[in-house]
Motif scaffolding. Structure first.
Motif, PDB file in Angstrom:
ATOM      1  N   VAL A  88       0.786  -1.217   0.000  1.00 15.92           N
ATOM      2  CA  VAL A  88       0.000   0.000   0.000  1.00 15.92           C
ATOM      3  C   VAL A  88       0.823   1.273   0.000  1.00 15.92           C
ATOM      4  O   VAL A  88       0.321   2.327  -0.357  1.00 15.92           O
ATOM      5  CB  VAL A  88      -0.983   0.000   1.195  1.00 15.92           C
ATOM      6  N   GLY A  89       2.051   1.215   0.409  1.00 18.54           N
ATOM      7  CA  GLY A  89       2.921   2.383   0.342  1.00 18.54           C
ATOM      8  C   GLY A  89       2.599   3.460   1.359  1.00 18.54           C
ATOM      9  O   GLY A  89       2.872   4.618   1.139  1.00 18.54           O
ATOM     10  N   GLN A  90       2.008   3.112   2.484  1.00 16.09           N
ATOM     11  CA  GLN A  90       1.714   4.092   3.518  1.00 16.09           C
ATOM     12  C   GLN A  90       2.857   4.112   4.516  1.00 16.09           C
ATOM     13  O   GLN A  90       3.273   3.081   5.015  1.00 16.09           O
ATOM     14  CB  GLN A  90       0.409   3.740   4.220  1.00 16.09           C
ATOM     15  N   GLY A  91       3.342   5.285   4.825  1.00 15.46           N
ATOM     16  CA  GLY A  91       4.418   5.410   5.798  1.00 15.46           C
ATOM     17  C   GLY A  91       5.781   5.097   5.212  1.00 15.46           C
ATOM     18  O   GLY A  91       5.940   4.878   4.019  1.00 15.46           O
ATOM     19  N   ASP A  92       6.765   5.081   6.106  1.00 12.28           N
ATOM     20  CA  ASP A  92       8.144   4.841   5.704  1.00 12.28           C
ATOM     21  C   ASP A  92       8.402   3.347   5.611  1.00 12.28           C
ATOM     22  O   ASP A  92       8.076   2.601   6.524  1.00 12.28           O
ATOM     23  CB  ASP A  92       9.104   5.451   6.730  1.00 12.28           C
ATOM     24  N   ASP A  93       9.003   2.927   4.506  1.00 12.98           N
ATOM     25  CA  ASP A  93       9.392   1.531   4.374  1.00 12.98           C
ATOM     26  C   ASP A  93      10.714   1.270   5.084  1.00 12.98           C
ATOM     27  O   ASP A  93      10.919   0.200   5.640  1.00 12.98           O
ATOM     28  CB  ASP A  93       9.481   1.142   2.894  1.00 12.98           C
ATOM     29  N   GLU A  94      11.615   2.228   5.041  1.00  7.29           N
ATOM     30  CA  GLU A  94      12.859   2.160   5.800  1.00  7.29           C
ATOM     31  C   GLU A  94      13.140   3.558   6.330  1.00  7.29           C
ATOM     32  O   GLU A  94      12.708   4.554   5.737  1.00  7.29           O
ATOM     33  CB  GLU A  94      14.023   1.649   4.945  1.00  7.29           C
ATOM     34  N   ALA A  95      13.838   3.632   7.450  1.00  5.62           N
ATOM     35  CA  ALA A  95      14.136   4.928   8.059  1.00  5.62           C
ATOM     36  C   ALA A  95      15.546   4.931   8.639  1.00  5.62           C
ATOM     37  O   ALA A  95      16.050   3.897   9.078  1.00  5.62           O
ATOM     38  CB  ALA A  95      13.118   5.256   9.153  1.00  5.62           C
ATOM     39  N   ILE A  96      16.137   6.106   8.611  1.00  9.83           N
ATOM     40  CA  ILE A  96      17.457   6.310   9.195  1.00  9.83           C
ATOM     41  C   ILE A  96      17.356   7.494  10.144  1.00  9.83           C
ATOM     42  O   ILE A  96      16.919   8.581   9.751  1.00  9.83           O
ATOM     43  CB  ILE A  96      18.516   6.549   8.095  1.00  9.83           C
TER      44      ILE A  96
END
Length: 192
Positions: A88-96
């Motif tokens: 669905v592509g909601q929010g961050d898939d990866e974060a730093i």
């Protein structure tokens, strides 16, 4: 209030009250693009990997990615490799996460990249974005959205760099080819 950036645009990371941000999160997200087939359209999972390369005077000194989750000084931390993406592509898939207050003074730039370790082309990706969030209150500060598509396997997304006494973010959005951050170094260097 979030700022929508276009390629090459920069935004200061100073707070409205004149203070400096202390901790930010670079969130990266994308969706798998539907593919037309004999029996209609379908999507295929896409596994992209986010990296942050730390530079001192145009020389790479550290990197944070799925195999090295925390910088040697502890100021930059990857939240972990997300292997199940493309829905669905909601929010961050990866974060730093970046603790700006802890970054050693000799580090002057951090470049954020996204690449396909499996070699999938970005024509299989849509709605790709990077966004910078104030980690102290969860407020989105800036967002850079890419159109997606193309035969390349990586993107040089953005950089956070010292600007006087504070920091700024610049949207880069440069297509590149490579499966790892090492492969992307020739594409990163012109942006320093």
């Amino acid at each position: 209030m979030s700022v929508n950036l276009r390629k090459g645009e920069a935004v200061s990371l100073q707070k409205n009250d004149g203070g400096s941000l202390t901790a930010v999160r670079m969130g990266l997200g994308w969706q798998a693009a539907p593919r037309r087939g004999l029996f209609g359209s379908r999507t295929r999972e896409v596994d992209l990997d986010a990296s942050a390369v730390l530079f001192a005077e145009k020389q790479p000194v550290d990197v944070v990615f799925f195999r090295h989750l925390v910088s040697d000084d502890g100021s930059v931390r990857h939240t972990g490799d997300n292997l199940i993406v493309g829905g669905v592509g909601q929010g961050d898939d990866e974060a730093i996460l970046v603790d700006l207050a802890r970054i050693p003074v000799h580090i002057d730039q951090i470049v954020f990249t996204v690449h396909s370790f499996t070699g999938q082309a970005f024509q299989e990706v849509q709605n790709m974005f990077c966004r910078l969030v104030d980690e102290t209150n969860g407020q989105e500060l800036a967002r850079y959205t890419l159109a997606g598509g193309g035969s390349h396997t990586a993107q040089i997304m953005a950089k956070v760099h010292r600007s006087g006494p504070g920091w700024s973010m610049t949207a880069l959005g440069t297509p590149a080819n490579g499966r790892t951050f090492q492969d992307l170094m020739p594409a990163i260097l012109p942006h320093l």
